[in-house]
Design an enzyme around this catalytic site. Structure first.
Site, PDB file in Angstrom:
ATOM      1  N   LYS A 267       0.902  -1.206   0.172  1.00  0.00           N
ATOM      2  CA  LYS A 267       0.156   0.086  -0.200  1.00  0.00           C
ATOM      3  C   LYS A 267       0.909   1.261   0.021  1.00  0.00           C
ATOM      4  O   LYS A 267       1.677   1.611   0.789  1.00  0.00           O
ATOM      5  CB  LYS A 267      -1.094  -0.006   1.074  1.00  0.00           C
ATOM      6  N   ASP A 272      -2.508  10.101   3.870  1.00  0.00           N
ATOM      7  CA  ASP A 272      -4.029   9.796   3.661  1.00  0.00           C
ATOM      8  C   ASP A 272      -4.598  10.587   4.817  1.00  0.00           C
ATOM      9  O   ASP A 272      -4.656  10.736   6.246  1.00  0.00           O
ATOM     10  CB  ASP A 272      -3.908   8.518   4.621  1.00  0.00           C
ATOM     11  N   LYS A 279      -9.859  12.792   8.278  1.00  0.00           N
ATOM     12  CA  LYS A 279      -9.692  12.331   9.683  1.00  0.00           C
ATOM     13  C   LYS A 279      -9.399  13.530  10.554  1.00  0.00           C
ATOM     14  O   LYS A 279      -9.479  14.719  10.211  1.00  0.00           O
ATOM     15  CB  LYS A 279      -8.228  11.672   9.425  1.00  0.00           C
ATOM     16  N   ASP A 290       1.504   6.281   5.817  1.00  0.00           N
ATOM     17  CA  ASP A 290       0.624   5.294   5.041  1.00  0.00           C
ATOM     18  C   ASP A 290       1.242   4.715   3.767  1.00  0.00           C
ATOM     19  O   ASP A 290       0.611   3.695   3.226  1.00  0.00           O
ATOM     20  CB  ASP A 290      -0.650   6.121   4.654  1.00  0.00           C
ATOM     21  N   ASP A 349     -12.119   7.302   3.936  1.00  0.00           N
ATOM     22  CA  ASP A 349     -11.067   6.924   4.660  1.00  0.00           C
ATOM     23  C   ASP A 349     -10.420   5.450   4.711  1.00  0.00           C
ATOM     24  O   ASP A 349      -9.484   4.922   5.049  1.00  0.00           O
ATOM     25  CB  ASP A 349     -11.288   7.377   6.172  1.00  0.00           C
ATOM     26  N   GLU A 351      -9.279   3.742   2.296  1.00  0.00           N
ATOM     27  CA  GLU A 351      -8.908   3.981   1.022  1.00  0.00           C
ATOM     28  C   GLU A 351      -8.113   2.840   0.419  1.00  0.00           C
ATOM     29  O   GLU A 351      -7.819   2.554  -0.744  1.00  0.00           O
ATOM     30  CB  GLU A 351      -8.398   5.201   0.656  1.00  0.00           C
ATOM     31  N   ARG A 353      -7.989  -0.521   0.980  1.00  0.00           N
ATOM     32  CA  ARG A 353      -8.431  -1.599   0.239  1.00  0.00           C
ATOM     33  C   ARG A 353      -8.981  -1.386  -0.913  1.00  0.00           C
ATOM     34  O   ARG A 353      -8.866  -2.078  -2.002  1.00  0.00           O
ATOM     35  CB  ARG A 353      -9.753  -2.056   1.081  1.00  0.00           C
TER      36      ARG A 353
HETATM   37  N1  BES Z   1      -4.215   4.360   6.917  1.00  0.00           N
HETATM   38  C1  BES Z   1      -5.484   3.961   7.567  1.00  0.00           C
HETATM   39  C2  BES Z   1      -5.177   3.303   8.841  1.00  0.00           C
HETATM   40  C3  BES Z   1      -4.502   3.546  10.101  1.00  0.00           C
HETATM   41  C4  BES Z   1      -5.114   4.377  10.938  1.00  0.00           C
HETATM   42  C5  BES Z   1      -3.196   3.229  10.334  1.00  0.00           C
HETATM   43  C6  BES Z   1      -4.486   4.730  12.113  1.00  0.00           C
HETATM   44  C7  BES Z   1      -2.531   3.546  11.517  1.00  0.00           C
HETATM   45  C8  BES Z   1      -3.072   4.522  12.413  1.00  0.00           C
HETATM   46  C9  BES Z   1      -6.481   3.558   6.813  1.00  0.00           C
HETATM   47  O1  BES Z   1      -6.473   4.087   5.659  1.00  0.00           O
HETATM   48  C10 BES Z   1      -7.749   3.999   7.547  1.00  0.00           C
HETATM   49  O2  BES Z   1      -8.149   5.135   7.589  1.00  0.00           O
HETATM   50  N2  BES Z   1      -8.714   3.035   7.720  1.00  0.00           N
HETATM   51  C11 BES Z   1      -9.703   3.344   8.488  1.00  0.00           C
HETATM   52  C12 BES Z   1     -10.897   2.344   8.204  1.00  0.00           C
HETATM   53  C13 BES Z   1     -12.093   2.713   8.422  1.00  0.00           C
HETATM   54  C14 BES Z   1     -12.709   3.842   7.875  1.00  0.00           C
HETATM   55  C15 BES Z   1     -13.009   1.432   8.270  1.00  0.00           C
HETATM   56  C16 BES Z   1      -9.558   3.139   9.974  1.00  0.00           C
HETATM   57  O3  BES Z   1      -8.764   2.200  10.357  1.00  0.00           O
HETATM   58  O4  BES Z   1     -10.123   4.093  10.921  1.00  0.00           O
HETATM   59 ZN    ZN Z   2      -4.769   4.721   4.978  1.00  0.00          ZN
HETATM   60 MN    MN Z   3      -7.658   6.003   5.343  1.00  0.00          MN
END
Ligand code: BES
Ligand code: ZN
Ligand code: MN
Length: 498
Positions: A267, A272, A279, A290, A349, A351, A353
């Site tokens: 990835k 992000d 966020k 990210d 968010d 994204e 996947r």
């Molecule tokens: N890059 C983030 C995941 C992440 C969050 C990694 C905090 C490390 C610390 C990912 O893109 C994301 O935002 N995931 C969301 C998914 C949710 C919206 C289903 C998450 O984990 O909050």
């Molecule tokens: Zn992300």
């Molecule tokens: Mn995200």
């Protein structure tokens, strides 16, 4: 720093410093005992008087020890002998290097690599010691006008083995350890670079430079190429960004052309923001990390090429930013992925996947033996496993087993999470084939379930490194994980692990 291997006795070393261990309750290691004999009880005297009790993390520097040829002796506390395991071993090595950098010694002979670590081979000890020692000197100060210079940095480190007949094996382990450590350093630097420098185009340029240096196949797909391929899921993440997306492909051929490649997908979200599902502001700067999945597959590729492993390896990096903008994807938008499956984007968010699914479909064209994706995918994985273990998911138990073993062997550990069908229903959408989120609970699992819908044609594993790719707080920065796990898995596959 230069590394070498030697067998010989500690009292005969002419180096600026000889490093030996002392266990807790004041027990000398074999090498410490040899020094002590040559020095007529000088070291055991110090230990008896209580100046070095062997506590893990403690060190004591001695000058002009009688009966020796070296300028200094560094005693390193090892903790209790019966508890001396991987963690204690690596801590001792890390402390040694840090301490030596604060002394005047330019070179040192470390005898800690002779110490037995339960169930671990000499190869393991040398490889780990090299990785840890190299890593202990890592710095990311390219943006500091005034650098913290180490006044007299350690230039040469000699790792000791007990017997001459261990030299060849140890030399090989040393070369492996260095290749892995250099791969990790590259991964850390890419992770640490801010997003205004490390954007998709930068990643593509770095990949091209690597291709040149190591003679790799390299292909960079541009937005127009992605459109032709129907990668509308990936493109939906990019459409709110001024930085053009890139799909980076590097291939290394170390085996015969007919051997199916192992494909690593990383990835590469260079920043992000969450997109329109923005966020919260606190710690958002950390979302420069990210792209650590991308950085780790690039670092692994470099290590593999350096070791010249007899395998075929391809890496695929979907690289993009996730930004909010007038053109950005809205929650509720529906896109068609390269696989033909449609996705209702309920949260912009989620994204990672969305870019991985198209990269995973693209991976089919390499007729892979195995595909492993690596991603800072979910905050939920951090909730589940903290910062210790990487989340591991797979559609093939034997592959999961091999990766768990590689994590254990490299001390870069993962934990097997479920991928049961029962979780799949959470991804139901009233309007498209699936939604891109699965609700509040089991978030790392539903994310993996989403990916599993795009990986049916091959054996696949997914590593969620959201908790392990970087550290926050005082020693904030990328960790270089899971480069050790991945390289050990590939070394195992190549039959080069001993
Ligand atoms: N890059 C983030 C995941 C992440 C969050 C990694 C905090 C490390 C610390 C990912 O893109 C994301 O935002 N995931 C969301 C998914 C949710 C919206 C289903 C998450 O984990 O909050
Ligand atoms: Zn992300
Ligand atoms: Mn995200």
């Amino acid at each position: 720093m230069e590394f070498s291997i030697k067998s010989g006795s500690p009292e005969k070393q002419r180096s600026a410093c000889v490093v030996v261990g002392v266990y807790e309750s004041r027990k000398l290691t074999l090498a410490a005992e040899l020094l002590d004999k040559a020095a007529d009880g000088y070291i055991s005297g110090i230990v008896r008087r209580g100046d070095m009790e062997g506590k893990s993390g403690s060190t004591l520097l001695l000058q002009n020890v009688p009966g020796t040829l070296c300028e200094r002796v560094l005693l390193v506390g090892l903790g209790k002998e019966k508890n001396f395991r991987e963690k204690e071993f690596t801590t001792a090595i890390r402390n040694t290097v840090k301490t030596l950098n604060e002394t005047g010694a330019f070179d040192a002979s470390i005898f800690l690599t002779e110490l037995p670590v339960k169930k671990r081979s000499i190869g393991w000890r040398i490889r780990q010691a090299t990785m840890v020692a190299f890593d202990a000197t890592y710095k990311f100060d390219q943006f500091k006008s005034k650098k913290d210079e180490v006044r007299r940095p350690l230039r040469k480190l000699t790792l000791a083995v007990e017997r001459r007949n261990e030299l060849t094996l140890a030399e090989e382990a040393l070369a492996q350890g260095l290749a892995i450590a250099e791969g990790m350093a590259m991964t850390k630097t890419l992770g640490n670079l801010p997003a205004n420098i490390c954007h998709p185009t930068y990643l593509a340029e770095r990949a091209q430079a690597m291709a040149k240096e190591f003679n790799l196949g390299c292909e960079i797909l541009e937005r127009a190429d992605m459109e032709k391929l129907g990668m509308h899921s990936l493109l939906s993440v990019s459409q709110g960004s001024r930085q053009p997306p890139k799909l980076i492909v590097l291939s290394y051929k170390g085996a015969k052309a007919s051997d199916k490649p192992i494909v690593l997908v990383g990835k590469g979200v260079t920043f992000d923001t969450g997109g329109i599902s923005l966020k919260p502001g606190a710690e958002m700067d950390e979302m420069k990390y990210d792209m650590c999945g991308a950085a780790s597959v690039l670092g692994t590729m470099q290590a593999v090429a350096r070791m010249a492993l007899p395998i075929n390896l391809t890496i695929v990096v979907p690289a993009t930013e996730n930004m909010p903008d007038g053109m950005a994807t809205r929650p509720g938008d529906i896109v068609t992925s390269m696989s033909g499956q449609t996705i209702e984007i309920l949260n912009t968010d989620a994204e990672g996947r969305l870019i991985l699914c198209d990269a995973l479909t693209y991976a089919e064209r390499f007729e892979p033996d195995t595909v492993i994706d690596v991603a800072t995918l979910t905050g939920a994985c951090v909730v589940a496993l903290g910062h210790i273990a990487t989340g591991l998911f797979s559609n093939k138990d034997a592959l999961a087993r091999d990766l768990l073993d590689a994590g254990d062997e490299s001390y870069d550990r993962a934990w097997h999470m479920p991928l049961w069908d029962d979780y799949q229903e959470l991804l139901k959408s009233p309007f498209a084939d699936m939604g891109n989120i699965g609700g509040r609970w089991g978030g790392s699992i539903t994310a993996a379930c989403f990916l599993s819908r795009f990986t049916k044609k091959y054996e696949w594993a997914h590593l969620d490194i959201a908790g392990t790719a970087w550290k926050s707080g005082a020693d904030k920065g990328a960790t270089g994980r899971p480069v050790p796990l991945l390289t050990h898995y590939l070394m195992q596959r190549a039959g080069k692990l001993n």
